[in-house]
Motif scaffolding. Sequence first.
Motif, mmCIF file in Angstrom:
data_model
loop_
_atom_site.group_PDB
_atom_site.id
_atom_site.type_symbol
_atom_site.label_atom_id
_atom_site.label_comp_id
_atom_site.label_asym_id
_atom_site.label_seq_id
_atom_site.Cartn_x
_atom_site.Cartn_y
_atom_site.Cartn_z
ATOM 1 N N LYS A 10 0.862 -1.172 0.000
ATOM 2 C CA LYS A 10 0.000 0.000 0.000
ATOM 3 C C LYS A 10 0.901 1.225 0.000
ATOM 4 O O LYS A 10 1.773 1.360 0.866
ATOM 5 C CB LYS A 10 -0.889 -0.010 1.242
ATOM 6 N N ILE A 11 0.726 2.091 -0.976
ATOM 7 C CA ILE A 11 1.498 3.328 -1.028
ATOM 8 C C ILE A 11 0.605 4.450 -0.541
ATOM 9 O O ILE A 11 -0.517 4.631 -1.026
ATOM 10 C CB ILE A 11 2.016 3.604 -2.448
ATOM 11 N N LEU A 12 1.084 5.189 0.435
ATOM 12 C CA LEU A 12 0.324 6.287 1.007
ATOM 13 C C LEU A 12 0.516 7.544 0.167
ATOM 14 O O LEU A 12 1.627 7.878 -0.225
ATOM 15 C CB LEU A 12 0.769 6.543 2.445
ATOM 16 N N ASN A 13 -0.553 8.240 -0.115
ATOM 17 C CA ASN A 13 -0.489 9.463 -0.898
ATOM 18 C C ASN A 13 -0.344 10.646 0.049
ATOM 19 O O ASN A 13 -1.292 11.020 0.737
ATOM 20 C CB ASN A 13 -1.746 9.600 -1.764
ATOM 21 N N ILE A 14 0.837 11.213 0.086
ATOM 22 C CA ILE A 14 1.103 12.382 0.925
ATOM 23 C C ILE A 14 1.546 13.496 -0.022
ATOM 24 O O ILE A 14 2.691 13.515 -0.478
ATOM 25 C CB ILE A 14 2.185 12.067 1.986
ATOM 26 N N PRO A 15 0.639 14.414 -0.371
ATOM 27 C CA PRO A 15 0.916 15.407 -1.423
ATOM 28 C C PRO A 15 2.161 16.268 -1.172
ATOM 29 O O PRO A 15 2.785 16.714 -2.109
ATOM 30 C CB PRO A 15 -0.337 16.276 -1.442
ATOM 31 N N GLU A 16 2.513 16.487 0.081
ATOM 32 C CA GLU A 16 3.669 17.339 0.379
ATOM 33 C C GLU A 16 4.997 16.679 -0.007
ATOM 34 O O GLU A 16 6.009 17.352 -0.100
ATOM 35 C CB GLU A 16 3.728 17.686 1.880
ATOM 36 N N LEU A 17 5.007 15.370 -0.194
ATOM 37 C CA LEU A 17 6.247 14.668 -0.519
ATOM 38 C C LEU A 17 6.421 14.611 -2.033
ATOM 39 O O LEU A 17 5.612 14.031 -2.745
ATOM 40 C CB LEU A 17 6.240 13.250 0.065
ATOM 41 N N LYS A 18 7.504 15.207 -2.519
ATOM 42 C CA LYS A 18 7.769 15.263 -3.953
ATOM 43 C C LYS A 18 8.584 14.063 -4.429
ATOM 44 O O LYS A 18 8.320 13.523 -5.494
ATOM 45 C CB LYS A 18 8.523 16.562 -4.261
#
Length: 170
Positions: A2-10
């Motif tokens: 499962k890959i977590l979507n964390i928008p702040e991480l580029k």
Amino acid sequence: MKILNIPELKFLKVALEKNPKANFNFEYLEKSNAIATLILNYNATKTLLVNQYRPGAKKNIFEIPAGLIDAGEEPIDTLFREVREETGYEKKDFEIIYASKDGFYVSPGYTTEKIFIYIIKLKSDDIIPKELKLDDGEDLYPQWFNLDEVSKVSNDMKTIFALNIYKNLP
């Protein structure tokens, strides 16, 4: 997985994977592979390090030029691009004397990243590098060091590792 979507991480993707033998999740980072290159002068007595701020060290450090491999890009093409961007030297200016075939895992307990190590040597010490082509947010400064000085000015693992590869070449 499962890959977590964390928008702040580029550049990083936090991932979870079920341990196949126990009832818990592994936590790790899905990260692009990278290249790093030890650049030697013509006589192989000096290497070019770049000085830049590194948030993990919380200070500026000296290290060999390196960079992330873009999607669909071959490591060798990343080498040519990163050397040109961070040092001003072009592919016609040097010869490759070592290239890792499959890359080395940076830290397989927490990231998928592999780093491809290259060792290159300038064809002449008279070559004048072009102007740097730094990416947004990059602020680095190249500087030549005698090979015996490297372990005194850098505690960067990829730098020391590449230097040791060079010292052990046949």
